[in-house]
Scaffold this active site. Sequence first.
Site, PDB file in Angstrom:
ATOM      1  N   ASP A 143       1.320  -0.921   0.302  1.00  0.00           N
ATOM      2  CA  ASP A 143       0.024  -0.012   0.391  1.00  0.00           C
ATOM      3  C   ASP A 143       1.046   1.094  -0.485  1.00  0.00           C
ATOM      4  O   ASP A 143       1.616   1.406   0.521  1.00  0.00           O
ATOM      5  CB  ASP A 143      -0.899   0.327   1.229  1.00  0.00           C
ATOM      6  N   TYR A 199      -3.681  -3.127  -5.799  1.00  0.00           N
ATOM      7  CA  TYR A 199      -4.751  -3.847  -5.187  1.00  0.00           C
ATOM      8  C   TYR A 199      -5.989  -3.810  -5.797  1.00  0.00           C
ATOM      9  O   TYR A 199      -6.030  -4.972  -6.100  1.00  0.00           O
ATOM     10  CB  TYR A 199      -4.403  -3.808  -4.264  1.00  0.00           C
ATOM     11  N   TYR A 252     -13.615  -6.313   5.226  1.00  0.00           N
ATOM     12  CA  TYR A 252     -11.633  -5.685   6.198  1.00  0.00           C
ATOM     13  C   TYR A 252     -12.424  -7.372   6.880  1.00  0.00           C
ATOM     14  O   TYR A 252     -13.418  -7.253   8.226  1.00  0.00           O
ATOM     15  CB  TYR A 252     -12.290  -4.928   7.187  1.00  0.00           C
TER      16      TYR A 252
END
Length: 240
Positions: free
Chosen positions: A88, A147, A179
């Site tokens: 990230d 991603y 999540y």
Amino acid sequence: MSKVVLVTGGTRGIGAAIAEAFQKGGYKVAATYHGNDDVAKSFTARTGIPAFKFDVADFAACQKGVEAVVTQLGAIDVLVNNAGITRDTFLHKMTPVQWMDVIHTNLNSVFNMSRLVIENMRNRGFGRIITISSINGQAGQIGQTNYAAAKAGVIGFSKALALENAGKGITVNVVAPGYIDTDMVRAISDNVLEAIVARIPVKRLGRTDEIAAAVLYLASDEAAYMTGATLNVNGGLFMG
Ligand code: CAA
């Protein structure tokens, strides 16, 4: 006879929960892993599920790995493309390596593994290919252009492959987790994660077994009429 399932990235996190759920369901299970030998050893010691070490981003390595699984367990009936990584960072800071690592491991791997099992599934007239995408491939996420591109890519890939094989007893589907309580999500800084959880309608992280249950359903005979679908398991955070 028990069906054979191969779960990539199957020794920890969501993959381990999937592998263990298949084992409980009476399947013969193989897990793959790439980096973490210690975790793989303790996973196999705890579950008895064999772990095969190879890089899913490398076609030649996948070829050897699939051959080893078939030799040990038999032809693969169910492939679960679960292995995935994050790198990230905002795009304006992203290096070509951070982009390519994620595309190779999260998207090219799905080509590699699916390509290596699909011919045999077609010949035998049965197969299940289930790929783990992500809510972030559907809704986008800060720091995840790489991603999100890969996770959106596997959805298109699965729809095309589903069409190609719909007449062959093979279904190709996607599970898109939100999540989930894993190392990957726990690595998000506390304040960002708190803000994310506050937006989840169910008000908590998901559990790995909640993803495994969806995958097991898609692998079942009862799911024969479901193909090209994406099951969202995200606590209501994205309703696509
Ligand atoms: N949601 C909302 N806001 C976010 C955010 C997110 N996911 N990620 C970053 N931000 C915000 C930060 O709160 C911060 O805002 P303020 O300036 O108002 O404080 C701003 O963006 C910049 O963030 P950072 O200060 O952290 O900047 P950085 O350059 O140090 O790091 C980052 C940027 C790498 C994107 C980092 O913030 C990060 O890792 N964010 C989380 C990204 C994320 O959600 N990844 C999902 C991982 S889980 C996963 O991928 C599994 C799955 O499939 C769901």
